[in-house]
Scaffold this active site. Structure first.
Site, PDB file in Angstrom:
ATOM      1  N   ASP A  60      -1.329  -6.027  -0.567  1.00  0.00           N
ATOM      2  CA  ASP A  60      -1.624  -5.410   0.734  1.00  0.00           C
ATOM      3  C   ASP A  60      -3.111  -5.119   0.905  1.00  0.00           C
ATOM      4  OD1 ASP A  60       0.382  -5.140   2.584  1.00  0.00           O
ATOM      5  OD2 ASP A  60       1.078  -3.198   1.846  1.00  0.00           O
TER       6      ASP A  60
ATOM      7  N   LYS B 167      -1.574  -9.337   2.592  1.00  0.00           N
ATOM      8  CA  LYS B 167      -0.804  -8.959   3.791  1.00  0.00           C
ATOM      9  C   LYS B 167      -1.659  -8.003   4.620  1.00  0.00           C
ATOM     10  CE  LYS B 167       3.012  -6.187   3.615  1.00  0.00           C
ATOM     11  NZ  LYS B 167       2.541  -4.980   4.345  1.00  0.00           N
TER      12      LYS B 167
ATOM     13  N   ASP C  16       0.835  -1.209   0.000  1.00  0.00           N
ATOM     14  CA  ASP C  16       0.000   0.000   0.000  1.00  0.00           C
ATOM     15  C   ASP C  16       0.867   1.255   0.000  1.00  0.00           C
ATOM     16  OD1 ASP C  16       0.904  -0.236   2.586  1.00  0.00           O
ATOM     17  OD2 ASP C  16      -1.062   0.024   3.536  1.00  0.00           O
ATOM     18  N   SER C  17       2.192   1.073   0.081  1.00  0.00           N
ATOM     19  CA  SER C  17       3.118   2.188  -0.128  1.00  0.00           C
ATOM     20  C   SER C  17       2.929   2.779  -1.523  1.00  0.00           C
ATOM     21  CB  SER C  17       4.571   1.723   0.063  1.00  0.00           C
ATOM     22  OG  SER C  17       4.835   0.571  -0.694  1.00  0.00           O
TER      23      SER C  17
ATOM     24  N   GLU D 278      -1.806  -5.600   8.220  1.00  0.00           N
ATOM     25  CA  GLU D 278      -1.086  -4.961   9.324  1.00  0.00           C
ATOM     26  C   GLU D 278      -1.797  -5.233  10.652  1.00  0.00           C
ATOM     27  OE1 GLU D 278      -0.089  -0.827   8.762  1.00  0.00           O
ATOM     28  OE2 GLU D 278       0.792  -1.216   6.797  1.00  0.00           O
TER      29      GLU D 278
ATOM     30  N   GLU E 141       8.760  -4.681  10.543  1.00  0.00           N
ATOM     31  CA  GLU E 141       9.270  -3.408  10.022  1.00  0.00           C
ATOM     32  C   GLU E 141       9.831  -2.548  11.157  1.00  0.00           C
ATOM     33  OE1 GLU E 141       6.647  -1.397   7.320  1.00  0.00           O
ATOM     34  OE2 GLU E 141       7.868   0.420   7.304  1.00  0.00           O
TER      35      GLU E 141
HETATM   36  O1  KIV Z   1       3.578  -1.212   1.643  1.00  0.00           O
HETATM   37  C1  KIV Z   1       4.758  -1.595   1.708  1.00  0.00           C
HETATM   38  O2  KIV Z   1       5.611  -1.250   0.866  1.00  0.00           O
HETATM   39  C2  KIV Z   1       5.144  -2.455   2.810  1.00  0.00           C
HETATM   40  C3  KIV Z   1       6.595  -2.746   3.006  1.00  0.00           C
HETATM   41  C4  KIV Z   1       7.317  -1.562   3.520  1.00  0.00           C
HETATM   42  C5  KIV Z   1       6.803  -3.935   3.863  1.00  0.00           C
HETATM   43  O3  KIV Z   1       4.311  -2.883   3.545  1.00  0.00           O
END
Ligand code: KIV
Length: 263
Positions: free
Chosen positions: A82, A111, A43-44, A113, A180
């Site tokens: 994500d 994934k 989600d970055s 959080e 992280e």
């Molecule tokens: O969204 C992302 O890029 C991440 C990584 C930093 C692990 O979750």
């Protein structure tokens, strides 16, 4: 790496797992020919591609769009998608709709959080046949709660909490765990205690794998220099110099030449 079984095999064989983020088809195409084990559509993307200040603005639609593009470019890679901000905090229907979109776009797993308060949803997703990767430590979706992007678990209480949550995620059936920005010592203990592989970003040298944001490792943002990052290319300079060279050749009428022209 084809499935979650390979994650387990690699942990057992003490083979480090390499993961990078990717958000688009053209760089996915390059990654597809690389040796990297797996791709995270993180989600970055909200920050790196869409220019947002945090990952809070990522949506299920955004994640599915980028997963679809990455799957087209990287048909042979294991892809982690994500789950965006609050998608697991608004009830099972919203969570499953998000999972549905991300998986149908081509992810192999999702994934998520954190864990406290959404254990049931994590269990339901796994029971539905969708593998879940956990994410603890600095969890960017909680940036306002954490008071910024800071190393987590330096004090004993938070450290114990992260350890407890890592065990809980394993018990719930997560197949792997991203850690992280936590101290090396905590990353080492969790990695030793868990049967599932840990994948670190700023979590020290002993995690079972490592993940970096592709643009970060390529040095595309010369201003972003966190302690954990190693850049493998001065991408910012290479990019800028190439664009400026193109510009000057156009201005001087050095490009195109007859070689690039049709007869
Ligand atoms: O969204 C992302 O890029 C991440 C990584 C930093 C692990 O979750």
């Amino acid at each position: 790496m084809n499935s979650i079984i390979d994650f387990q095999k690699m942990k057992k064989a003490s083979q480090p797992i390499s993961m990078v983020t990717c958000y688009d088809a053209w760089s996915a195409k390059i990654l597809n020919t690389s040796d990297v084990d797996c791709i995270l559509v993180g989600d970055s993307v909200a920050m790196v591609v869409h220019g947002e200040d945090s990952t809070i603005n990522a949506t299920s639609e955004m994640m599915a769009t980028h997963v679809r593009a990455v799957r087209k470019g990287a048909p042979d890679k294991f892809i982690i998608g994500d789950m965006p901000f609050l998608s697991v905090r608004c009830g099972i229907e919203k969570a499953m709709s998000s999972v549905d979109q991300i998986m149908k776009a081509g992810a192999n797993c999702v994934k998520i959080e954190e864990v406290d308060g959404h254990e049931e949803i994590i269990r339901h997703i796994i029971e539905s046949g969708v593998p879940v990767m956990g994410h603890l430590g600095l969890t960017p979706q909680s940036v306002h709660q954490l008071g910024g992007y800071k190393v987590q678990g330096r004090d004993e209480q938070v450290s114990k909490e992260i350890f407890r949550k890592s065990k809980k995620l394993q018990e719930l059936g997560a197949f792997a765990l991203v850690l992280e920005c936590i101290p090396l010592e905590l990353g080492t203990i969790i990695t030793k205690e868990l049967k599932i592989p840990t994948i670190g970003i700023g979590a020290g040298v002993h995690t079972d794998g490592q993940v970096l944001v592709l643009q970060d490792l390529l040095g595309m943002n010369s201003q972003f220099k966190p302690h954990f990052l190693k850049t493998y290319l001065d991408g910012h300079t290479a990019f800028l110099e190439s664009i400026n060279l193109y510009n000057s050749e156009v201005k001087k009428r050095h490009f195109p030449t007859e070689k690039e022209s049709y007869r």
